[in-house]
Scaffold this motif. Sequence first.
Motif, PDB file in Angstrom:
ATOM      1  N   LYS A   1      32.098  30.021 -89.710  1.00  0.00           N
ATOM      2  CA  LYS A   1      31.207  30.466 -90.793  1.00  0.00           C
ATOM      3  C   LYS A   1      31.762  30.128 -92.182  1.00  0.00           C
ATOM      4  CE  LYS A   1      31.320  34.869 -89.916  1.00  0.00           C
ATOM      5  NZ  LYS A   1      32.363  34.989 -88.885  1.00  0.00           N
TER       6      LYS A   1
ATOM      7  N   ASP B   1      31.350  34.850 -99.260  1.00  0.00           N
ATOM      8  CA  ASP B   1      32.030  35.266 -98.029  1.00  0.00           C
ATOM      9  C   ASP B   1      32.038  36.794 -98.028  1.00  0.00           C
ATOM     10  OD1 ASP B   1      33.936  36.096 -96.213  1.00  0.00           O
ATOM     11  OD2 ASP B   1      35.594  35.024 -97.151  1.00  0.00           O
TER      12      ASP B   1
ATOM     13  N   GLY C   1      32.784  38.897 -95.676  1.00  0.00           N
ATOM     14  CA  GLY C   1      33.941  39.498 -95.000  1.00  0.00           C
ATOM     15  C   GLY C   1      35.011  39.859 -96.025  1.00  0.00           C
ATOM     16  N   ALA C   2      35.116  39.041 -97.085  1.00  0.00           N
ATOM     17  CA  ALA C   2      36.124  39.309 -98.120  1.00  0.00           C
ATOM     18  C   ALA C   2      35.844  40.635 -98.820  1.00  0.00           C
ATOM     19  CB  ALA C   2      36.149  38.161 -99.129  1.00  0.00           C
TER      20      ALA C   2
ATOM     21  N   ARG D   1      37.219  43.179 -96.612  1.00  0.00           N
ATOM     22  CA  ARG D   1      38.683  43.076 -96.710  1.00  0.00           C
ATOM     23  C   ARG D   1      39.192  43.714 -98.013  1.00  0.00           C
ATOM     24  NH1 ARG D   1      41.103  39.141 -93.314  1.00  0.00           N
ATOM     25  NH2 ARG D   1      39.561  38.302 -91.864  1.00  0.00           N
TER      26      ARG D   1
ATOM     27  N   ARG E   1      43.916  37.924 -96.245  1.00  0.00           N
ATOM     28  CA  ARG E   1      43.777  37.442 -94.867  1.00  0.00           C
ATOM     29  C   ARG E   1      44.984  37.759 -93.985  1.00  0.00           C
ATOM     30  NH1 ARG E   1      38.911  35.263 -95.210  1.00  0.00           N
ATOM     31  NH2 ARG E   1      38.904  34.910 -92.983  1.00  0.00           N
TER      32      ARG E   1
ATOM     33  N   ALA F   1      39.972  45.918 -91.984  1.00  0.00           N
ATOM     34  CA  ALA F   1      38.599  45.572 -92.413  1.00  0.00           C
ATOM     35  C   ALA F   1      37.619  45.800 -91.277  1.00  0.00           C
ATOM     36  CB  ALA F   1      38.545  44.114 -92.880  1.00  0.00           C
TER      37      ALA F   1
ATOM     38  N   ARG G   1      29.400  50.477 -95.631  1.00  0.00           N
ATOM     39  CA  ARG G   1      28.313  49.513 -95.464  1.00  0.00           C
ATOM     40  C   ARG G   1      27.224  49.746 -96.516  1.00  0.00           C
ATOM     41  NH1 ARG G   1      29.703  46.468 -91.279  1.00  0.00           N
ATOM     42  NH2 ARG G   1      28.053  45.067 -91.922  1.00  0.00           N
TER      43      ARG G   1
ATOM     44  N   GLY H   1      28.543  36.269 -92.936  1.00  0.00           N
ATOM     45  CA  GLY H   1      29.067  37.572 -92.544  1.00  0.00           C
ATOM     46  C   GLY H   1      28.686  37.926 -91.121  1.00  0.00           C
ATOM     47  N   ARG H   2      28.332  39.195 -90.919  1.00  0.00           N
ATOM     48  CA  ARG H   2      27.982  39.665 -89.574  1.00  0.00           C
ATOM     49  C   ARG H   2      26.537  40.144 -89.484  1.00  0.00           C
ATOM     50  NH1 ARG H   2      32.556  38.331 -89.845  1.00  0.00           N
ATOM     51  NH2 ARG H   2      34.298  38.752 -88.448  1.00  0.00           N
ATOM     52  N   ASP H   3      26.012  40.657 -90.608  1.00  0.00           N
ATOM     53  CA  ASP H   3      24.662  41.241 -90.594  1.00  0.00           C
ATOM     54  C   ASP H   3      23.807  40.687 -91.719  1.00  0.00           C
ATOM     55  OD1 ASP H   3      26.120  42.348 -92.653  1.00  0.00           O
ATOM     56  OD2 ASP H   3      25.289  44.358 -92.422  1.00  0.00           O
ATOM     57  N   MET H   4      24.101  39.461 -92.122  1.00  0.00           N
ATOM     58  CA  MET H   4      23.370  38.881 -93.250  1.00  0.00           C
ATOM     59  C   MET H   4      21.884  38.694 -92.921  1.00  0.00           C
ATOM     60  SD  MET H   4      25.552  38.501 -95.619  1.00  0.00           S
ATOM     61  CE  MET H   4      26.107  40.032 -94.978  1.00  0.00           C
TER      62      MET H   4
ATOM     63  N   ARG I   1      41.705  30.041 -85.981  1.00  0.00           N
ATOM     64  CA  ARG I   1      42.300  31.075 -86.834  1.00  0.00           C
ATOM     65  C   ARG I   1      43.823  30.913 -86.901  1.00  0.00           C
ATOM     66  NH1 ARG I   1      38.743  35.231 -88.925  1.00  0.00           N
ATOM     67  NH2 ARG I   1      37.354  33.680 -89.821  1.00  0.00           N
TER      68      ARG I   1
ATOM     69  N   ARG J   1      38.333  42.690 -82.290  1.00  0.00           N
ATOM     70  CA  ARG J   1      37.367  42.678 -83.398  1.00  0.00           C
ATOM     71  C   ARG J   1      35.959  42.359 -82.904  1.00  0.00           C
ATOM     72  NH1 ARG J   1      37.675  40.001 -88.571  1.00  0.00           N
ATOM     73  NH2 ARG J   1      38.774  38.186 -87.766  1.00  0.00           N
TER      74      ARG J   1
ATOM     75  N   ASP K   1      33.037  44.807 -83.697  1.00  0.00           N
ATOM     76  CA  ASP K   1      31.939  44.339 -84.554  1.00  0.00           C
ATOM     77  C   ASP K   1      30.600  44.335 -83.813  1.00  0.00           C
ATOM     78  OD1 ASP K   1      33.917  43.937 -86.432  1.00  0.00           O
ATOM     79  OD2 ASP K   1      33.944  41.753 -86.274  1.00  0.00           O
TER      80      ASP K   1
ATOM     81  N   ARG L   1      29.554  48.400 -82.598  1.00  0.00           N
ATOM     82  CA  ARG L   1      29.438  49.536 -83.534  1.00  0.00           C
ATOM     83  C   ARG L   1      27.958  49.917 -83.678  1.00  0.00           C
ATOM     84  NH1 ARG L   1      31.184  45.599 -88.244  1.00  0.00           N
ATOM     85  NH2 ARG L   1      29.153  44.705 -88.680  1.00  0.00           N
TER      86      ARG L   1
HETATM   87  O1   DC Z   1      34.567  37.445 -91.696  1.00  0.00           O
HETATM   88  P1   DC Z   1      35.859  38.240 -91.802  1.00  0.00           P
HETATM   89  O2   DC Z   1      36.786  38.014 -90.653  1.00  0.00           O
HETATM   90  O3   DC Z   1      36.550  37.994 -93.124  1.00  0.00           O
HETATM   91  O4   DC Z   1      35.392  39.796 -91.774  1.00  0.00           O
HETATM   92  C1   DC Z   1      36.306  40.860 -91.823  1.00  0.00           C
HETATM   93  C2   DC Z   1      35.688  42.080 -91.142  1.00  0.00           C
HETATM   94  O5   DC Z   1      34.606  42.572 -91.928  1.00  0.00           O
HETATM   95  C3   DC Z   1      35.112  41.826 -89.744  1.00  0.00           C
HETATM   96  O6   DC Z   1      35.927  42.375 -88.729  1.00  0.00           O
HETATM   97  C4   DC Z   1      33.783  42.513 -89.706  1.00  0.00           C
HETATM   98  C5   DC Z   1      33.511  42.934 -91.121  1.00  0.00           C
HETATM   99  N1   DC Z   1      32.277  42.376 -91.672  1.00  0.00           N
HETATM  100  C6   DC Z   1      31.117  43.069 -91.451  1.00  0.00           C
HETATM  101  O7   DC Z   1      31.115  44.071 -90.748  1.00  0.00           O
HETATM  102  N2   DC Z   1      29.962  42.639 -92.015  1.00  0.00           N
HETATM  103  C7   DC Z   1      29.941  41.526 -92.760  1.00  0.00           C
HETATM  104  N3   DC Z   1      28.807  41.121 -93.314  1.00  0.00           N
HETATM  105  C8   DC Z   1      31.132  40.773 -92.954  1.00  0.00           C
HETATM  106  C9   DC Z   1      32.288  41.220 -92.382  1.00  0.00           C
END
Ligand code: DC
Length: 222
Positions: free
Chosen positions: A16, A33, A35-36, A39, A90, A98, A108, A128-131, A156, A178, A182, A185
């Motif tokens: 990603k 990004d 995730g940052a 973090r 990181r 995170a 959130r 991200g994860r839920d964009m 990684r 993770r 992720d 949850r």
């Molecule tokens: O993409 P990353 O590895 O930098 O993300 C770090 C943590 O943040 C990942 O374990 C899940 C969370 N995260 C999230 O829940 N929702 C997002 N939109 C982005 C990241």
Amino acid sequence: MKKLLITIDGPAGAGKTTSSRMLAQRLGYVCVDTGALYRAVADRALKANVSPDDDAGLENICRDLNISYRIQPNGNRLFVNDEDVTDRLRTPEITMAASAISARPVVRRFLLNVQRELGAKKGAVFEGRDMGTVVFPDADLKFFLQASLKARAMRRYLESPPETRQSVSEVEHDIEIRDKNDSTRIHCPLIPADDAIIIDSTDISIEDLIDRMAAFAIERIG
Ligand code: DC
């Protein structure tokens, strides 16, 4: 020319971050990004000794956070309260923290507003994860990237700085934990949006991946 809001979701190491940066560059868009952001909250929580299940403590941390992205000569940088934190978020410790704090609704909720404000202007790629499911359900183009656990762990491992490098099997183990955190949850789990284009990046080069994504974007721009 019509500008798109593009989302890229997927598990750790699926490609990603690299693809969002390169796709944004190709289209002349900004890249965020997300995730940052998680973090950055985790970093503050660790420093303040706030545990991931202390909602009141996490809320205080969020309230004091002033997050912004600034375009600098060395790229799109993340600033927290005027400090450029881009390169120091990181570490394995922040990575796991995170994942833990990202399960908390209080975090959130706070970051949902931050992300939507950042996305108010189109011409952006958010990863991200839920964009595509929660933050931008009306995005113009949604991708969901996946890849095998082995390929993700190796990527990684190779991109981690030698000073804090774990073994490949440790990275694989952390990614597995993770992935489980992720995607299981209760709040905003990692799942593809119904209208996301799913791409498996295990065996394709980054150049091919960007070509494919850009072709979809150009088709949507019309
Ligand atoms: O993409 P990353 O590895 O930098 O993300 C770090 C943590 O943040 C990942 O374990 C899940 C969370 N995260 C999230 O829940 N929702 C997002 N939109 C982005 C990241």
